[in-house]
Design an enzyme around this catalytic site. Sequence first.
Site, PDB file in Angstrom:
ATOM      1  N   HIS A  59       0.853  -1.198   0.000  1.00  0.00           N
ATOM      2  CA  HIS A  59       0.000   0.000   0.000  1.00  0.00           C
ATOM      3  C   HIS A  59       0.891   1.250   0.000  1.00  0.00           C
ATOM      4  O   HIS A  59       1.904   1.290   0.688  1.00  0.00           O
ATOM      5  CB  HIS A  59      -0.925  -0.003   1.219  1.00  0.00           C
ATOM      6  CG  HIS A  59      -2.025   1.005   1.084  1.00  0.00           C
ATOM      7  ND1 HIS A  59      -1.799   2.350   1.242  1.00  0.00           N
ATOM      8  CD2 HIS A  59      -3.339   0.872   0.755  1.00  0.00           C
ATOM      9  CE1 HIS A  59      -2.935   3.000   1.025  1.00  0.00           C
ATOM     10  NE2 HIS A  59      -3.887   2.127   0.728  1.00  0.00           N
TER      11      HIS A  59
ATOM     12  N   GLU B 210      -3.975   1.696  -7.226  1.00  0.00           N
ATOM     13  CA  GLU B 210      -4.387   2.837  -6.412  1.00  0.00           C
ATOM     14  C   GLU B 210      -3.473   4.025  -6.715  1.00  0.00           C
ATOM     15  O   GLU B 210      -2.393   4.146  -6.108  1.00  0.00           O
ATOM     16  CB  GLU B 210      -4.277   2.504  -4.921  1.00  0.00           C
ATOM     17  CG  GLU B 210      -5.187   1.392  -4.459  1.00  0.00           C
ATOM     18  CD  GLU B 210      -5.473   1.485  -2.961  1.00  0.00           C
ATOM     19  OE1 GLU B 210      -6.642   1.490  -2.597  1.00  0.00           O
ATOM     20  OE2 GLU B 210      -4.520   1.579  -2.160  1.00  0.00           O
TER      21      GLU B 210
HETATM   22  P1  13P Z   1      -9.820   6.176   0.140  1.00  0.00           P
HETATM   23  O1  13P Z   1     -10.975   5.329  -0.378  1.00  0.00           O
HETATM   24  O2  13P Z   1     -10.079   6.748   1.491  1.00  0.00           O
HETATM   25  O3  13P Z   1      -9.396   7.174  -0.890  1.00  0.00           O
HETATM   26  O4  13P Z   1      -8.584   5.169   0.337  1.00  0.00           O
HETATM   27  C1  13P Z   1      -8.230   4.323  -0.684  1.00  0.00           C
HETATM   28  C2  13P Z   1      -7.223   3.367  -0.183  1.00  0.00           C
HETATM   29  O5  13P Z   1      -6.101   3.739   0.102  1.00  0.00           O
HETATM   30  C3  13P Z   1      -7.646   1.981   0.017  1.00  0.00           C
HETATM   31  O6  13P Z   1      -6.575   1.145   0.236  1.00  0.00           O
END
Ligand code: 13P
Length: 250
Positions: free
Chosen positions: A99, A168
């Site tokens: 992450h 992401e």
């Molecule tokens: P948000 O949905 O709060 O933008 O976070 C996304 C995330 O980092 C999920 O791992």
Amino acid sequence: MTNNKIYFIANWKMYGTLHSVQSLKNVIKLKNKQIYNKAKIIYCPPYTLLELFSKSIKKTKLELGAQNCHFHSEYGAFTGSVNSKMIKNVGCKYVILGHSENRISGDSDKIINLKVKSSIKENLKIIFCIGETLKEKKKNKTNLILKKQLINGLRNIKNKKNIIFAYEPVWSIGTGIIPKSNDLENQILQIKHFLKRKFRIKHPTVLYGGSVSPKNISALNQISSINGFLIGGASQNSKKFIDIIKKTIN
Ligand code: 13P
């Protein structure tokens, strides 16, 4: 991992107290067969809530994951850390690795690679996150960065059947901004193409994460290459989380 179900993964990050289990219980009450036929719902609360959540989801179709683990696969003198054995022991089937919030605070590709290896050893399913920063995007380096994260993070990993991927973009996390639909569709397709070509993964599962909310979920659902969502903020609020799931499934 081949799975035609749509993933909804709740990443609670560093939020939640014992009282927050109520939010999970509201989702448990959602005894909607149609949803579970089509969706996989996985909760990743902080370590402190894993045991409570593990007990709460027994006899339900919900599943449990941890948000990270230490790279060392054996027990040892690592104050403040939890390894893959320990999260498995408490009932986790999944672990989020790579992450961006952990990459920023020190997880290198090499460390992430060790975490992948130790999680595979424990038969955990891995949610492997990749994503570029705004600076990298502006310099047109997105593909370069994503490929580097994948190649280095998955180095010498032969068995990739238990790995799913989450794209992401760092600039989208917690900002309320999501990529333009065309850009996102293309990016997911490019990631899948790379995973097939480079790693011989026949049917890669690629999720999207970053500011997913009840407001933008309908637009995101138009992107057919996305296999599900990794949801931060909106997943802590059961009403919003259920809304996202229902708008996707119905
Ligand atoms: P948000 O949905 O709060 O933008 O976070 C996304 C995330 O980092 C999920 O791992």
